[in-house]
Design a protein around this motif. Structure first.
Motif, PDB file in Angstrom:
ATOM      1  N   PRO A   4      33.847  43.980  60.996  1.00 41.38           N
ATOM      2  CA  PRO A   4      34.113  42.771  60.213  1.00 41.38           C
ATOM      3  C   PRO A   4      35.153  43.021  59.136  1.00 41.38           C
ATOM      4  N   ARG A   5      35.898  41.976  58.782  1.00 38.99           N
ATOM      5  CA  ARG A   5      36.955  42.110  57.778  1.00 38.99           C
ATOM      6  C   ARG A   5      36.395  42.488  56.410  1.00 38.99           C
ATOM      7  N   ASN A   6      35.160  42.076  56.119  1.00 36.74           N
ATOM      8  CA  ASN A   6      34.600  42.355  54.791  1.00 36.74           C
ATOM      9  C   ASN A   6      33.822  43.666  54.719  1.00 36.74           C
ATOM     10  N   ARG A   7      33.974  44.538  55.728  1.00 38.28           N
ATOM     11  CA  ARG A   7      33.200  45.779  55.725  1.00 38.28           C
ATOM     12  C   ARG A   7      33.547  46.701  54.567  1.00 38.28           C
ATOM     13  N   VAL A   8      34.733  46.563  53.968  1.00 38.22           N
ATOM     14  CA  VAL A   8      35.118  47.419  52.845  1.00 38.22           C
ATOM     15  C   VAL A   8      34.549  46.909  51.529  1.00 38.22           C
ATOM     16  N   THR A   9      33.954  45.727  51.541  1.00 38.69           N
ATOM     17  CA  THR A   9      33.432  45.124  50.316  1.00 38.69           C
ATOM     18  C   THR A   9      32.033  45.662  50.027  1.00 38.69           C
ATOM     19  N   ARG A  10      31.776  45.973  48.770  1.00 37.69           N
ATOM     20  CA  ARG A  10      30.459  46.475  48.403  1.00 37.69           C
ATOM     21  C   ARG A  10      29.401  45.386  48.405  1.00 37.69           C
ATOM     22  N   ALA A  11      29.783  44.164  48.086  1.00 33.01           N
ATOM     23  CA  ALA A  11      28.831  43.056  48.045  1.00 33.01           C
ATOM     24  C   ALA A  11      29.564  41.747  48.290  1.00 33.01           C
ATOM     25  N   SER A  12      28.827  40.787  48.874  1.00 35.02           N
ATOM     26  CA  SER A  12      29.364  39.455  49.125  1.00 35.02           C
ATOM     27  C   SER A  12      28.652  38.462  48.212  1.00 35.02           C
ATOM     28  N   HIS A  13      29.399  37.469  47.747  1.00 41.90           N
ATOM     29  CA  HIS A  13      28.857  36.568  46.744  1.00 41.90           C
ATOM     30  C   HIS A  13      29.072  35.104  47.128  1.00 41.90           C
TER      31      HIS A  13
ATOM     32  N   HIS B 182      44.486  50.987  49.682  1.00 43.35           N
ATOM     33  CA  HIS B 182      43.250  50.981  50.461  1.00 43.35           C
ATOM     34  C   HIS B 182      42.125  51.768  49.788  1.00 43.35           C
ATOM     35  N   GLU B 183      42.447  52.608  48.826  1.00 41.91           N
ATOM     36  CA  GLU B 183      41.413  53.319  48.075  1.00 41.91           C
ATOM     37  C   GLU B 183      40.668  52.396  47.123  1.00 41.91           C
ATOM     38  N   TYR B 184      41.301  51.286  46.746  1.00 45.91           N
ATOM     39  CA  TYR B 184      40.733  50.402  45.738  1.00 45.91           C
ATOM     40  C   TYR B 184      40.323  49.038  46.288  1.00 45.91           C
ATOM     41  N   TYR B 185      40.824  48.700  47.479  1.00 46.85           N
ATOM     42  CA  TYR B 185      40.539  47.381  48.034  1.00 46.85           C
ATOM     43  C   TYR B 185      39.050  47.273  48.374  1.00 46.85           C
ATOM     44  N   GLY B 186      38.424  46.207  47.874  1.00 48.14           N
ATOM     45  CA  GLY B 186      36.999  46.009  48.070  1.00 48.14           C
ATOM     46  C   GLY B 186      36.149  46.619  46.978  1.00 48.14           C
ATOM     47  N   LYS B 187      36.768  47.374  46.064  1.00 49.26           N
ATOM     48  CA  LYS B 187      36.045  48.010  44.956  1.00 49.26           C
ATOM     49  C   LYS B 187      36.515  47.487  43.603  1.00 49.26           C
ATOM     50  N   SER B 188      37.823  47.461  43.390  1.00 50.05           N
ATOM     51  CA  SER B 188      38.364  46.875  42.152  1.00 50.05           C
ATOM     52  C   SER B 188      39.628  46.062  42.417  1.00 50.05           C
ATOM     53  N   VAL B 189      40.024  45.988  43.665  1.00 48.12           N
ATOM     54  CA  VAL B 189      41.139  45.136  44.093  1.00 48.12           C
ATOM     55  C   VAL B 189      40.602  44.195  45.171  1.00 48.12           C
TER      56      VAL B 189
ATOM     57  N   ALA C 126      52.617  51.789  43.339  1.00 48.10           N
ATOM     58  CA  ALA C 126      51.378  52.535  43.571  1.00 48.10           C
ATOM     59  C   ALA C 126      50.266  52.073  42.641  1.00 48.10           C
ATOM     60  N   PHE C 127      49.033  52.286  43.106  1.00 54.43           N
ATOM     61  CA  PHE C 127      47.836  52.123  42.294  1.00 54.43           C
ATOM     62  C   PHE C 127      47.285  53.504  41.978  1.00 54.43           C
ATOM     63  N   SER C 128      46.669  53.653  40.813  1.00 52.38           N
ATOM     64  CA  SER C 128      46.001  54.918  40.500  1.00 52.38           C
ATOM     65  C   SER C 128      44.734  54.646  39.718  1.00 52.38           C
ATOM     66  N   GLY C 129      43.778  55.568  39.833  1.00 54.75           N
ATOM     67  CA  GLY C 129      42.493  55.454  39.161  1.00 54.75           C
ATOM     68  C   GLY C 129      41.543  56.484  39.717  1.00 54.75           C
ATOM     69  N   HIS C 130      40.229  56.219  39.597  1.00 49.04           N
ATOM     70  CA  HIS C 130      39.227  57.159  40.071  1.00 49.04           C
ATOM     71  C   HIS C 130      38.064  56.421  40.727  1.00 49.04           C
ATOM     72  N   ASP C 131      37.551  57.011  41.808  1.00 47.64           N
ATOM     73  CA  ASP C 131      36.356  56.506  42.490  1.00 47.64           C
ATOM     74  C   ASP C 131      36.457  55.020  42.828  1.00 47.64           C
ATOM     75  N   GLY C 132      37.631  54.599  43.264  1.00 47.80           N
ATOM     76  CA  GLY C 132      37.830  53.218  43.665  1.00 47.80           C
ATOM     77  C   GLY C 132      38.043  52.240  42.529  1.00 47.80           C
ATOM     78  N   GLN C 133      38.059  52.723  41.301  1.00 44.62           N
ATOM     79  CA  GLN C 133      38.261  51.855  40.151  1.00 44.62           C
ATOM     80  C   GLN C 133      39.702  51.973  39.655  1.00 44.62           C
ATOM     81  N   LEU C 134      40.417  50.879  39.729  1.00 46.68           N
ATOM     82  CA  LEU C 134      41.821  50.849  39.330  1.00 46.68           C
ATOM     83  C   LEU C 134      41.956  51.090  37.830  1.00 46.68           C
ATOM     84  N   GLU C 135      42.953  51.922  37.468  1.00 48.01           N
ATOM     85  CA  GLU C 135      43.225  52.195  36.052  1.00 48.01           C
ATOM     86  C   GLU C 135      44.647  51.834  35.656  1.00 48.01           C
ATOM     87  N   SER C 136      45.579  51.982  36.597  1.00 45.90           N
ATOM     88  CA  SER C 136      46.962  51.663  36.254  1.00 45.90           C
ATOM     89  C   SER C 136      47.757  51.305  37.494  1.00 45.90           C
ATOM     90  N   ILE C 137      48.866  50.595  37.252  1.00 46.80           N
ATOM     91  CA  ILE C 137      49.801  50.201  38.307  1.00 46.80           C
ATOM     92  C   ILE C 137      51.158  50.787  37.968  1.00 46.80           C
TER      93      ILE C 137
END
Length: 301
Positions: free
Chosen positions: A36-45, A121-128, A199-210
């Motif tokens: 499914p397209r939303n498989r990268v999402t941690r939760a659906s709302h 793709h490291e951040y999509y579904g987590k903070s993007v 580029a995106f950068s951050g840690h553990d899927g959480q975006l910190e800077s662009i």
């Protein structure tokens, strides 16, 4: 065996269609590739009684509910081809199965094509994300970026202003905003940056800077991006149905396509907004249409 209906796609639209048809005692074959397209999402709302559910739990619960109806059969396999037959349609699967059905529902959704941004793709579904109604609450009051080359970027920025007043708009090298739109955003303190995003950068899927192509950097705690959407399953050449301006299967208000016996629901028909509750409702509606059409045919009408 000839099924009453074959459903291509096992997301909320396809599963709800299978549920309604199963309850109508129709023999249903549902095909799902498990991607499914939303498989990268941690939760659906935004789905009442299921707000915050994980995609995996949603599918597990849905399968339990749908498959308790004995006339529903589920195959977790992709569909490689569909052809017309004298009785309706024949669905060909990646596992080598050929299944015939009188009616056919496409509920296979869309696939996303993203801009070339390092780390995305490291951040999509987590903070993007791409839908403020789905994830805006979780991103509330964070410093956010809206990244899009599409004219819809103005609408997206206006929406996100309800969740965060710390916004920037990145047009990624494009110029989708009119001068008036740019001025209206800037009057609200929303900065517009046309430089291409690198580029995106951050840690553990959480975006910190662009980081931008000119080497400049801006701190952000999240972003909303506009991918391009394409049909996940394309059988237009084989079946001859019409498509709409967005590339989805063109349907009438009841979900019927331009080809008799073919229907579409949810993202396959490019129903907007792209949310679980909209897709599930579309699946229910098209299933009722299919059942009524089958009933009319059986009564010779």
């Amino acid at each position: 065996m000839i099924y009453d209906c074959a459903i291509v796609g096992g997301g909320p639209a396809g599963l709800n269609a299978a549920l309604v048809l199963g309850r109508a005692r129709r023999n249903v074959a549902i095909f799902d590739d498990g991607q499914p397209r939303n498989r990268v999402t941690r939760a659906s709302h935004g789905f009442i009684t299921r707000d915050g559910v994980t995609p995996a739990d949603f599918r597990r619960i849905a399968h339990e509910e749908v498959l308790k109806y004995p006339s529903v059969r589920h195959w977790q396999t992709g569909v490689t081809g569909v052809r017309k037959t004298k009785n309706g349609f024949c669905v060909l699967t990646a596992s080598g199965k050929a299944v015939e059905a009188r009616k056919l529902i496409f509920a296979s959704g869309l696939k996303e094509v993203f801009p070339n941004i390092e780390g995305l793709h490291e951040y999509y579904g987590k903070s993007v994300f791409n839908c403020p109604y789905c994830d805006g609450w979780e991103m509330r009051d964070r410093p956010l970026a809206v990244i899009s080359e599409e004219p819809s970027v103005f609408h997206m920025a206006k929406l996100l202003y309800n969740w965060s007043r710390d916004l920037i708009v990145c047009t990624n090298g494009g110029a989708p905003l009119t001068d008036e739109q740019r001025q209206r955003l800037e009057s609200r303190g929303i900065r517009v940056i046309r430089t291409q995003v690198a580029a995106f950068s951050g840690h553990d899927g959480q975006l910190e800077s662009i980081r931008f192509a000119d080497g400049s950097l801006i701190e952000r705690g999240g972003a909303f991006i506009t991918p391009k959407f394409l049909p996940k399953a394309e059988f237009k050449d084989a079946l001859g149905y019409e498509t709409n301006d967005d590339g989805g299967i063109a349907v009438d208000a009841a979900g019927r396509s331009s080809v008799k016996g073919i229907y579409a629901a949810g993202d396959a028909a490019y129903v907007r907004p792209s949310q679980l509750v909209y897709a599930a409702a579309a699946g229910s509606k098209v299933a009722i249409t299919v059942n009524m059409d089958l009933t009319d045919e059986d009564f010779g009408e």
